[in-house]
Scaffold this motif. Structure first.
Motif, PDB file in Angstrom:
ATOM      1  N   VAL A  29     -45.763 -49.265 -15.623  1.00 36.15           N
ATOM      2  CA  VAL A  29     -45.801 -49.840 -16.971  1.00 36.15           C
ATOM      3  C   VAL A  29     -45.360 -48.793 -17.985  1.00 36.15           C
ATOM      4  O   VAL A  29     -44.580 -49.084 -18.902  1.00 36.15           O
ATOM      5  CB  VAL A  29     -47.211 -50.348 -17.303  1.00 36.15           C
ATOM      6  N   ASP A  51     -54.776 -52.050 -22.348  1.00 42.54           N
ATOM      7  CA  ASP A  51     -55.886 -51.993 -21.391  1.00 42.54           C
ATOM      8  C   ASP A  51     -56.080 -50.616 -20.769  1.00 42.54           C
ATOM      9  O   ASP A  51     -57.025 -50.410 -20.009  1.00 42.54           O
ATOM     10  CB  ASP A  51     -55.656 -53.015 -20.274  1.00 42.54           C
ATOM     11  N   LEU A 100     -38.965 -54.806 -11.012  1.00 42.70           N
ATOM     12  CA  LEU A 100     -40.347 -55.193 -11.319  1.00 42.70           C
ATOM     13  C   LEU A 100     -40.359 -56.083 -12.558  1.00 42.70           C
ATOM     14  O   LEU A 100     -41.055 -57.098 -12.623  1.00 42.70           O
ATOM     15  CB  LEU A 100     -41.218 -53.960 -11.573  1.00 42.70           C
ATOM     16  N   TRP A 103     -38.686 -59.661 -11.880  1.00 40.87           N
ATOM     17  CA  TRP A 103     -39.549 -60.572 -11.138  1.00 40.87           C
ATOM     18  C   TRP A 103     -40.676 -61.079 -12.022  1.00 40.87           C
ATOM     19  O   TRP A 103     -41.025 -62.257 -12.004  1.00 40.87           O
ATOM     20  CB  TRP A 103     -40.119 -59.888  -9.891  1.00 40.87           C
ATOM     21  N   ASN A 108     -43.700 -65.082 -15.021  1.00 42.38           N
ATOM     22  CA  ASN A 108     -44.320 -65.541 -16.267  1.00 42.38           C
ATOM     23  C   ASN A 108     -43.756 -66.892 -16.689  1.00 42.38           C
ATOM     24  O   ASN A 108     -44.492 -67.762 -17.150  1.00 42.38           O
ATOM     25  CB  ASN A 108     -44.082 -64.523 -17.387  1.00 42.38           C
ATOM     26  N   CYS A 119     -41.034 -60.140 -24.026  1.00 43.34           N
ATOM     27  CA  CYS A 119     -40.426 -58.874 -24.393  1.00 43.34           C
ATOM     28  C   CYS A 119     -38.959 -58.935 -23.986  1.00 43.34           C
ATOM     29  O   CYS A 119     -38.614 -59.501 -22.968  1.00 43.34           O
ATOM     30  CB  CYS A 119     -41.077 -57.712 -23.623  1.00 43.34           C
TER      31      CYS A 119
ATOM     32  N   VAL B   6     -56.738 -57.142 -12.598  1.00 45.29           N
ATOM     33  CA  VAL B   6     -56.712 -55.737 -12.968  1.00 45.29           C
ATOM     34  C   VAL B   6     -55.971 -55.534 -14.285  1.00 45.29           C
ATOM     35  O   VAL B   6     -56.373 -54.739 -15.112  1.00 45.29           O
ATOM     36  CB  VAL B   6     -56.033 -54.896 -11.861  1.00 45.29           C
ATOM     37  N   TYR B   7     -54.893 -56.288 -14.437  1.00 48.80           N
ATOM     38  CA  TYR B   7     -54.066 -56.117 -15.614  1.00 48.80           C
ATOM     39  C   TYR B   7     -54.276 -57.271 -16.588  1.00 48.80           C
ATOM     40  O   TYR B   7     -54.297 -58.426 -16.186  1.00 48.80           O
ATOM     41  CB  TYR B   7     -52.591 -56.050 -15.225  1.00 48.80           C
ATOM     42  N   GLY B   8     -54.410 -56.918 -17.852  1.00 45.77           N
ATOM     43  CA  GLY B   8     -54.587 -57.961 -18.851  1.00 45.77           C
ATOM     44  C   GLY B   8     -53.296 -58.704 -19.110  1.00 45.77           C
ATOM     45  O   GLY B   8     -53.298 -59.800 -19.637  1.00 45.77           O
ATOM     46  N   CYS B   9     -52.173 -58.074 -18.710  1.00 48.02           N
ATOM     47  CA  CYS B   9     -50.859 -58.656 -18.975  1.00 48.02           C
ATOM     48  C   CYS B   9     -50.728 -59.013 -20.451  1.00 48.02           C
ATOM     49  O   CYS B   9     -50.262 -60.086 -20.814  1.00 48.02           O
ATOM     50  CB  CYS B   9     -50.611 -59.892 -18.109  1.00 48.02           C
ATOM     51  N   GLN B  10     -51.166 -58.092 -21.281  1.00 47.30           N
ATOM     52  CA  GLN B  10     -51.075 -58.247 -22.731  1.00 47.30           C
ATOM     53  C   GLN B  10     -49.645 -58.533 -23.132  1.00 47.30           C
ATOM     54  O   GLN B  10     -48.715 -57.986 -22.574  1.00 47.30           O
ATOM     55  CB  GLN B  10     -51.497 -56.950 -23.436  1.00 47.30           C
ATOM     56  N   CYS B  13     -46.444 -58.749 -20.779  1.00 46.76           N
ATOM     57  CA  CYS B  13     -45.635 -57.674 -20.188  1.00 46.76           C
ATOM     58  C   CYS B  13     -45.273 -58.034 -18.752  1.00 46.76           C
ATOM     59  O   CYS B  13     -46.144 -58.184 -17.907  1.00 46.76           O
ATOM     60  CB  CYS B  13     -46.380 -56.351 -20.215  1.00 46.76           C
ATOM     61  N   VAL B  15     -43.856 -56.388 -16.334  1.00 48.99           N
ATOM     62  CA  VAL B  15     -44.166 -55.420 -15.289  1.00 48.99           C
ATOM     63  C   VAL B  15     -45.631 -55.537 -14.879  1.00 48.99           C
ATOM     64  O   VAL B  15     -45.967 -55.492 -13.698  1.00 48.99           O
ATOM     65  CB  VAL B  15     -43.833 -53.987 -15.750  1.00 48.99           C
ATOM     66  N   GLU B  16     -46.497 -55.736 -15.860  1.00 47.84           N
ATOM     67  CA  GLU B  16     -47.909 -55.917 -15.527  1.00 47.84           C
ATOM     68  C   GLU B  16     -48.121 -57.165 -14.685  1.00 47.84           C
ATOM     69  O   GLU B  16     -48.934 -57.175 -13.764  1.00 47.84           O
ATOM     70  CB  GLU B  16     -48.762 -55.991 -16.805  1.00 47.84           C
ATOM     71  N   SER B  17     -47.384 -58.204 -14.987  1.00 42.57           N
ATOM     72  CA  SER B  17     -47.499 -59.435 -14.197  1.00 42.57           C
ATOM     73  C   SER B  17     -47.136 -59.184 -12.746  1.00 42.57           C
ATOM     74  O   SER B  17     -47.823 -59.625 -11.831  1.00 42.57           O
ATOM     75  CB  SER B  17     -46.587 -60.522 -14.763  1.00 42.57           C
ATOM     76  N   THR B  18     -46.056 -58.458 -12.545  1.00 42.94           N
ATOM     77  CA  THR B  18     -45.617 -58.165 -11.191  1.00 42.94           C
ATOM     78  C   THR B  18     -46.647 -57.301 -10.469  1.00 42.94           C
ATOM     79  O   THR B  18     -47.003 -57.571  -9.320  1.00 42.94           O
ATOM     80  CB  THR B  18     -44.258 -57.438 -11.203  1.00 42.94           C
ATOM     81  N   LEU B  19     -47.144 -56.297 -11.166  1.00 42.11           N
ATOM     82  CA  LEU B  19     -48.125 -55.419 -10.554  1.00 42.11           C
ATOM     83  C   LEU B  19     -49.388 -56.190 -10.175  1.00 42.11           C
ATOM     84  O   LEU B  19     -50.027 -55.908  -9.168  1.00 42.11           O
ATOM     85  CB  LEU B  19     -48.482 -54.276 -11.502  1.00 42.11           C
ATOM     86  N   ILE B  21     -49.612 -58.816  -8.867  1.00 43.47           N
ATOM     87  CA  ILE B  21     -49.407 -59.424  -7.550  1.00 43.47           C
ATOM     88  C   ILE B  21     -49.221 -58.388  -6.439  1.00 43.47           C
ATOM     89  O   ILE B  21     -49.815 -58.497  -5.377  1.00 43.47           O
ATOM     90  CB  ILE B  21     -48.162 -60.343  -7.564  1.00 43.47           C
TER      91      ILE B  21
END
Lengths: 124, 124
Positions: A29, A51, A100, A103, A108, A119, B6-10, B13, B15-19, B21
């Motif tokens: 990130v 976070d 990353l 995907w 989303n 974004c 784990v990720y709020g995916c604020q 984002c 990349v956070e969405s991918t992570l 998973i």
DNA sequence: CCGCATCCACCTAGATACTG
DNA sequence: CAGTATCTAGGTGGATGCGG
């Protein structure tokens, strides 16, 4: 001193090697934001990654720096300021972070049809 | 029941969405082997990923299954056997895992010039 | 062989407070 | 503002054993 060395990278598994570098909880990130902005201050990263606590952010940045992925420039002004940029080596991670991101965008979109205002991508 | 999230995916984002998973400690490595082989038994995965305990492997596989990335087929023969394959959704992760692999190959090459005998890639 | 349950030592990461 | 140090609760993952 530290710990690290999470993956044995048995048989030279390339995926394990990559994870050894970027598997920290917030590293990808952070890199994502650095790719989008080319340069970030500590505070910018901190507010972009809400976070992630200040402590965690500092630790992750430190590890990325130790691995030669990012470079830190400290300005001893008041108020204090620090710039983070990708090293040349760090730049090689662009395709990884880009995939990353790509995907995640699709994911989303699939989950939330109305959220088309994501974004902007850094992939031309 | 579980934890996760784990990720709020604020701000969505990607990349956070991918992570969210694939950030489990061994998930990308599991996927890597599934992409290379198309189908794996539990034991095959276990020996391919030596540093991952049976317990961890089962947990990671379970999460991937819950997220719809892989599909499990149980054969109640004796001895027991279980097949793991990627779902159609899981297949969409191919470019992500591929870029993790590609970067790792370059990285290994850079670190160890003599180790040209790496795992073969699954990218045509 | 596969996989879950339980137990437990270790580690991670948040809260807080302090320096430059 | 940027970063570190300490203290600590709760999470993580190994070991072991059972059951299909």
């Amino acid at each position: 001193m530290k710990k690290r060395q999470v993956y044995g990278c048995q048989a030279g598994c390339p995926v394990e090697s990559t994870l050894q570098i970027i598997s920290g909880k917030w590293k990808s990130v952070i890199l994502y934001h650095l790719f989008k902005q080319r340069l970030c201050h500590f505070g910018e990263l901190h507010s972009a990654i809400a976070d992630c606590s200040r402590r965690m952010l500092a630790l992750q940045l430190r590890e990325l720096e130790d691995d030669g992925i990012i470079k830190k420039t400290i300005f001893s002004e008041i108020p204090l300021r620090t710039d983070y940029t990708l090293t040349e080596f760090g730049q090689t991670l662009r395709p990884v972070v880009a995939s990353l991101e790509q995907w995640g965008i699709q994911y989303n979109r699939k989950r939330n049809r109305s959220a088309d205002t994501q974004c902007s991508t850094f992939v031309d």
